[in-house]
Design a protein around this motif. Structure first.
Motif, short mmCIF file in Angstrom:
data_model
loop_
_atom_site.label_atom_id
_atom_site.label_comp_id
_atom_site.label_asym_id
_atom_site.label_seq_id
_atom_site.Cartn_x
_atom_site.Cartn_y
_atom_site.Cartn_z
N ASN A 1 0.83 -1.20 0.00
CA ASN A 1 0.00 0.00 0.00
C ASN A 1 0.86 1.25 0.00
O ASN A 1 0.53 2.25 -0.64
CB ASN A 1 -0.92 0.01 1.22
CG ASN A 1 -2.19 -0.79 0.98
OD1 ASN A 1 -2.66 -0.87 -0.15
ND2 ASN A 1 -2.71 -1.40 2.01
N GLU A 2 1.97 1.22 0.74
CA GLU A 2 2.86 2.38 0.78
C GLU A 2 3.43 2.69 -0.60
O GLU A 2 3.65 3.84 -0.95
CB GLU A 2 4.00 2.12 1.77
CG GLU A 2 3.55 2.09 3.22
CD GLU A 2 4.70 1.75 4.16
OE1 GLU A 2 5.86 1.73 3.68
OE2 GLU A 2 4.44 1.51 5.35
N LEU A 3 3.69 1.65 -1.38
CA LEU A 3 4.25 1.83 -2.72
C LEU A 3 3.32 2.65 -3.60
O LEU A 3 3.76 3.45 -4.42
CB LEU A 3 4.50 0.45 -3.34
CG LEU A 3 5.17 0.42 -4.72
CD1 LEU A 3 6.60 0.89 -4.61
CD2 LEU A 3 5.12 -0.99 -5.28
N LEU A 4 2.01 2.44 -3.44
CA LEU A 4 1.01 3.11 -4.27
C LEU A 4 0.33 4.26 -3.55
O LEU A 4 -0.69 4.76 -4.02
CB LEU A 4 -0.04 2.09 -4.71
CG LEU A 4 0.46 0.99 -5.64
CD1 LEU A 4 -0.57 -0.11 -5.78
CD2 LEU A 4 0.80 1.56 -7.00
N GLU A 5 0.86 4.68 -2.45
CA GLU A 5 0.23 5.73 -1.65
C GLU A 5 0.67 7.11 -2.13
O GLU A 5 1.86 7.40 -2.25
CB GLU A 5 0.60 5.55 -0.18
CG GLU A 5 -0.10 6.54 0.75
CD GLU A 5 0.29 6.31 2.20
OE1 GLU A 5 1.22 7.00 2.67
OE2 GLU A 5 -0.32 5.44 2.83
N CYS A 6 -0.30 7.96 -2.42
CA CYS A 6 0.01 9.33 -2.82
C CYS A 6 0.57 10.10 -1.62
O CYS A 6 -0.02 10.04 -0.54
CB CYS A 6 -1.26 10.01 -3.34
SG CYS A 6 -1.06 11.78 -3.69
N PRO A 7 1.68 10.82 -1.78
CA PRO A 7 2.28 11.53 -0.65
C PRO A 7 1.46 12.73 -0.19
O PRO A 7 1.71 13.26 0.89
CB PRO A 7 3.64 11.96 -1.20
CG PRO A 7 3.43 12.07 -2.68
CD PRO A 7 2.45 10.98 -3.02
#
Length: 348
Positions: free
Chosen positions: A84-90
């Motif tokens: 999920n972190e990989l695809l998480e918008c900052p």
């Protein structure tokens, strides 16, 4: 923060590790793009993983790379919070879906947030431009992610591109606050919303299945800034919202009373309710199925799915042209045999 660059080039004349070419080689090239991601090797250590099918291995690769065979090992992709972190918008911290944008340094963000940052990368402050992160979009096709409502009890895991469709209908998704006095952004499960309505909106709560509602309003021919009422009924170990309000239909004021079930639509069909209003030897009756609070208050009202009282009839029932005084009575009951009938009639 993760950054990406274009996939490694593949030269079809040289083939892939283990030999072969064509479509399998292209798939191998796509998986090689994983090497462009600046992820640490220990990101996958100790995590529960799902195996990518054999068809996604590089041509000629065996089932187990530990024996020193040629090609890449069986690719494993996590289905937990690390992915999920990989695809998480900052910016918004939501999962990113195509088009995924990136700056020249490879920092990514979602398409919804791109206009909000005024074409400036929120990570390195460089100009964003119109660069798509095609590598991440392609690689994401092989991800399996848990439903965003995992913490609320949903155990399902879905392919990346099917996740949004499920979440829009997930039975574990939180309910919106049904209070109609103003736009309330609070959401949660039913016990939380009942407490919220009682404590924050000061809504009355009644125990029992009998409705006895009194509505008083000065100047009944005006509906602007009209008062309205919301009451919670607790019966059959369930909660129901009773709405009563005025709205404009064309040039005439109209009053409506309706019931909503605090739960999902499939459960709402187990219940029926009847509402009545009348005076001077006449009575207006409505009987039907309560709508779920998954439907907004405005949706139910605008569909006229309830006891509709035209303005002139409301004044007639009230017997007072200066002040509107209506008493709405009725009851709620549970019904095992489902019937889609609903009626609205004037009984002399």
């Amino acid at each position: 923060m993760y950054s990406f660059s274009s996939p490694l080039p593949y030269d079809p004349s040289h083939g892939s590790p283990g030999g072969g070419g064509g479509e399998k080689a292209s798939t191998w090239t796509l998986l090689r793009s994983l090497e462009c991601m600046s992820l640490s090797v220990d990101m996958l250590d100790g995590e529960k993983v799902a195996l990518v099918p054999n068809s996604l291995k590089p041509p000629g690769a065996g089932d187990d790379a530990a024996g020193g065979g040629s090609g890449l090992p069986a690719t494993q992709i996590t289905s937990n919070s690390r992915v999920n972190e990989l695809l998480e918008c900052p910016v918004c911290t939501n999962t990113m879906y195509p088009p995924i944008h990136q700056c020249r340094n490879g920092h990514t963000l979602c398409s919804s947030c791109k206009p909000r940052v005024q074409d400036q990368c929120p990570t390195c402050r460089q100009e964003l431009g119109d660069i798509r992160c095609l590598a991440l979009e392609k690689v994401a096709e092989f991800f399996e992610l848990p439903c965003k409502y995992l913490s609320l009890g949903c155990p399902e895991i879905f392919p990346y591109y099917n996740k949004l469709k499920h979440e829009a209908q997930c039975n574990f998704r939180p309910y919106n606050c049904p209070y109609a006095g103003w736009e309330c952004s609070v959401e949660g499960n039913i016990p939380f919303l009942v407490a919220h309505l009682r404590d924050d909106h000061k809504v009355d709560t009644h125990t029992g299945c009998t409705v006895n509602h009194r509505y008083v309003k000065p100047n009944p021919r005006e509906v602007e800034n009209a008062t309205w009422m919301l009451t919670i009924f607790h019966c059959f170990e369930q909660h129901f919202c009773m709405h009563f309000e005025a709205f404009q239909l064309g040039m005439a004021p109209v009053y409506i009373a309706f019931l909503q079930f605090m739960g999902d639509e499939n459960e709402a069909h187990n219940y029926r309710y009847r509402l009545e209003v009348g005076s001077n030897g006449r009575k207006l009756t409505w009987e039907g199925i309560p709508r779920s609070i998954r439907d907004s208050h405005q949706e139910v009202r605008d569909s006229h799915d309830g006891l509709i009282i035209p303005g002139n009839m409301a004044i007639f029932f009230s017997g007072n042209k200066k002040d509107l005084k209506l008493r709405v009575t009725g009851r709620i009951w549970k019904e095992e045999q489902h019937s889609d009938t609903a009626l609205s009639s004037v009984t002399p």
